[in-house]
Design an enzyme around this catalytic site. Sequence first.
Site, PDB file in Angstrom:
ATOM      1  N   GLY A 242       7.820  -8.746   6.229  1.00 29.88           N
ATOM      2  CA  GLY A 242       8.768  -7.631   6.247  1.00 29.88           C
ATOM      3  C   GLY A 242      10.213  -8.099   6.221  1.00 29.88           C
TER       4      GLY A 242
ATOM      5  N   TYR B 278      -8.625 -10.543   4.401  1.00 32.81           N
ATOM      6  CA  TYR B 278      -8.015  -9.222   4.578  1.00 32.81           C
ATOM      7  C   TYR B 278      -9.091  -8.162   4.819  1.00 32.81           C
ATOM      8  CZ  TYR B 278      -5.013  -5.179   3.491  1.00 32.81           C
ATOM      9  OH  TYR B 278      -4.310  -3.990   3.530  1.00 32.81           O
TER      10      TYR B 278
ATOM     11  N   ARG C  77       2.293  -6.861  -5.780  1.00 35.37           N
ATOM     12  CA  ARG C  77       1.606  -5.591  -5.986  1.00 35.37           C
ATOM     13  C   ARG C  77       2.036  -5.004  -7.328  1.00 35.37           C
ATOM     14  NH1 ARG C  77       1.299  -3.088   0.128  1.00 35.37           N
ATOM     15  NH2 ARG C  77       3.164  -4.296   0.580  1.00 35.37           N
TER      16      ARG C  77
END
Length: 312
Positions: free
Chosen positions: A38, A147, A188
């Site tokens: 982040g 994940y 992404r």
Amino acid sequence: MVSKALIAGGAGFVGSHLTDRLLDQGWQVTVVDNLITGFENNLAHHRDNPRFTFLQQNAEDAGHIDDTFDLVLHFASPASPPRYLAHPIETMHAGSNVTEALLRVAQRDGARFILSSTSEVYGDPSVHPQTEEYWGNVSSTGPRSVYDEAKRYAEALTFAFQRTFGVDTGIVRLFNTYGPRMDPDDGRAVPAFVKAALAGAPIPLHGDGSQTRSLCFIDDQVDGILALAASSEPGPINIGNPHEQSLLEIAELVIDLTGSPSTVELHPRPVDDPERRQPDITKAQALLSWNPRVDVVEGLTRTIDWFRTHEK
Ligand SMILES: NC(=O)c1ccc[n+]([C@@H]2O[C@H](COP(=O)([O-])OP(=O)(O)OC[C@H]3O[C@@H](n4cnc5c(N)ncnc54)[C@H](O)[C@@H]3O)[C@@H](O)[C@H]2O)c1
């Protein structure tokens, strides 16, 4: 009295939008984020808000935060394949140790706890569209397992705390979400396509582009998550937009909306890349009265506008 939320992963894409919305609604918000994927900049606009606190630390240590909370939102995990493949152990811990630490905070405080799970718990699905009842088709040893299996463990742990200690828990399974503040470099599809299109560079497409995704705009996603938070539903509940498109269609739409001269460039398909993705949202509609409202042209236009003005 002001309600207090703890948002783990609040400096990330989804968490920062949740932070915005809860502060707008008058909540006191504490964000705990170790910035592994982040950016503190995602929260810079709240710096002077007295109802906002940012703690740069591992959410595994959330039990030491000297406050009590009404709502605990677990949105702390590397989320894009390149990021979780670069941080495999941290990703496993985000599903295991971090989930347990945050569940213990919720247990201590009598808070509602929301786990951000994912459509990846369905793996490469043999049921289409995916309902919450489908158990999934997931490799426990492939590269993506760090994940997928961490999230499946996190779901099981969440139910274990609910059944054992009566913690008020809810699980949301997010399907591909996009919008402003996505990291253009985290691999992404939407940010990669938009970044390339705006630069007039080749648009990287994996495989032949026929694999499908269903894109949900971030504002709709936040509505769904907070509807679940305000309810007492345990979930799991799919929140996503059922409008299914191939990656090639999405790339062509981005080229159109940006007016870019870019063309697509084919790359090898990653291992275990799912073929199709489409949420069945019957449960969210029935239990939360939730429906996505932003169509893909409006959502992509708003995302592209943001990328034009916010070069990272
Ligand atoms: N964006 C999507 O399409 C999508 C889809 C399915 C599930 N999710 C889930 O939603 C959550 C948020 O995803 P995102 O897209 O915002 O990703 P993101 O990478 O932008 O945000 C994740 C945040 O969590 C932080 N973090 C990670 N591990 C941490 C730890 N141990 N302690 C403290 N902070 C930590 C990161 O620094 C980052 O700010 C994740 O749990 C992800 O699995 C997202």
